[in-house]
Design an enzyme around this catalytic site. Sequence first.
Site, PDB file in Angstrom:
ATOM      1  N   GLU A 138      -9.758   6.243  39.822  1.00  0.00           N
ATOM      2  CA  GLU A 138     -10.022   6.624  41.213  1.00  0.00           C
ATOM      3  C   GLU A 138      -9.055   7.742  41.560  1.00  0.00           C
ATOM      4  OE1 GLU A 138      -9.216   5.150  45.689  1.00  0.00           O
ATOM      5  OE2 GLU A 138      -9.728   3.550  44.272  1.00  0.00           O
ATOM      6  N   CYS A 159      -6.393   8.905  49.919  1.00  0.00           N
ATOM      7  CA  CYS A 159      -7.500   9.636  49.295  1.00  0.00           C
ATOM      8  C   CYS A 159      -8.759   9.575  50.145  1.00  0.00           C
ATOM      9  CB  CYS A 159      -7.776   9.078  47.908  1.00  0.00           C
ATOM     10  SG  CYS A 159      -8.069   7.297  47.875  1.00  0.00           S
ATOM     11  N   GLU A 215      -6.720  19.298  47.999  1.00  0.00           N
ATOM     12  CA  GLU A 215      -6.215  18.071  48.609  1.00  0.00           C
ATOM     13  C   GLU A 215      -4.757  18.248  49.028  1.00  0.00           C
ATOM     14  OE1 GLU A 215      -6.642  13.337  47.838  1.00  0.00           O
ATOM     15  OE2 GLU A 215      -5.967  14.529  46.135  1.00  0.00           O
ATOM     16  N   LYS A 238       1.952  -0.676  36.039  1.00  0.00           N
ATOM     17  CA  LYS A 238       2.969   0.360  36.229  1.00  0.00           C
ATOM     18  C   LYS A 238       2.818   0.980  37.608  1.00  0.00           C
ATOM     19  CE  LYS A 238       3.459   4.762  35.606  1.00  0.00           C
ATOM     20  NZ  LYS A 238       4.490   5.112  36.631  1.00  0.00           N
TER      21      LYS A 238
END
Length: 497
Positions: free
Chosen positions: A260, A294, A391, A186
């Site tokens: 992750e 990331c 973040e 997906k």
Amino acid sequence: MSAPASPFDWAPKLVSSFIDGAFVGEVGGYRIPTFYPGDGRIISELQEADALEVDRAVRSARRAFNDPAWRDMAVEARQSILYRIAETIEANALELATLETLNAGIVRRDVLGRQVLRAAYNFRFFAEAISQQPGQVWQQNKDYLTFVTRHPVGVAALIAPWNSPLALASMKVASAIAFGNTCVLKPSEQTPLSLARLVELINDITPPGVVNLVNGRGGVTGAALTEHPDIDLIAFTGGTETGRQIMQTAGRRLKPAAVELGGKSANIIFADADQERALDGALISIFSNNGQQCLAGSRILVEDSIFDDFVGRFVERAQKIRVGDPLDDATEIGPIASARHREHILSYVGVAQSQGASLLTGGHALDRPGYFVEPTAVLAPSNSDRVCQEEIFGPFAAFVKFRDMEDAIRMANESQFGLVGYCWTQNLDKALRVSQGVRTGLMWVNTPMVRELRAPFGGVKDSGLGRDGAAASMAFFTEEKTTTIPIADTTLRKFGV
């Protein structure tokens, strides 16, 4: 395939699920527009898969897995399939790169030179890895021979992010099928185009049902996939909050999951570093991939004796970065992937200034169509400020000053995240102490973003659980079975005599 007259001609009008070797036909249901970040136009539509469609995909994957022709295929035959997939990706590199650029806004030159090559290499790497895995035999008990075999787990749910679809999704697919599993992939609903084409190309080589594709929002398609009782394991790359939800789902169903997640990586620059190399590395680590990764070195910690000079040179270089059309090879930074995410990034300018930060450069949207922002950097008063802890996931750097090595290690560890870290120094002892002292899954010393697929990759703390890599992926995508056989006449107890 020859290139069309316009890059946009490669984008299909409709993207649907790909199940059991074919795209699902056009049906009713929720439609999601797909935008080109370079100017904001709608270039395609996504047909969302509901729970029934997800069930079809999972059942297709289960049938393919239950077929011994796939599950028990000889390693040499599986290697041949993986090599052919790698060659097919390379043969269709321009189309795949263009679709990724049209969807994600990443500079096409970079997609061609990095992501597409990485996608092909992922399949080639695991083709080689599966032929080199050692076995285990135990003979310490002289009367018995005990050996361990590995077997594919089953049907994997693979969920890929929007910031680097080809490179990250291909890693999951390659490692899953290399060890004999089947999968349902997906993509993010924002970026379905390149992965839809990749799955189509893969299915020209693999048996139907080995690699299936479903598209849609996380709360609809993603939830149906991870909650499906016939999914055996889940691999996810994306945001930390979604990762928590997936781990809860996996825990309820006792399914293995690898996630992750986010990062707020510290980039530590010491006074004894090669300053030119450290400057290049700092710019690469925060501004490559349009800053949306990331792995970004978004917290730049600089030793106080070189702070002003280093920051000044960084700002000077950042102001010269060419921001523009991602289809133009001269562009260095393209647009942000979506209008919503651009606003998220820009909102942190006000957040930073409200906590006393100084805007060093950037901080504004470009006055042109599309989702462009200026490369941005701020000077933060404290590592505890939100701009240093949350973040942002964009071309947005925060600078903080440190005194000495202990101070740098302490600040690097004052974070909920722990994915990667960077350290720039010519002192070997210092490099080793920082590497071992900073809590991350990976540390780069005097280099940015080198991925060694043989080594484990993954994060600690809120950056995730589990690892990718040769041995780590084998451990996740296979199950161990221990078999014990007597090799001597052994006396057994006799009940009922």
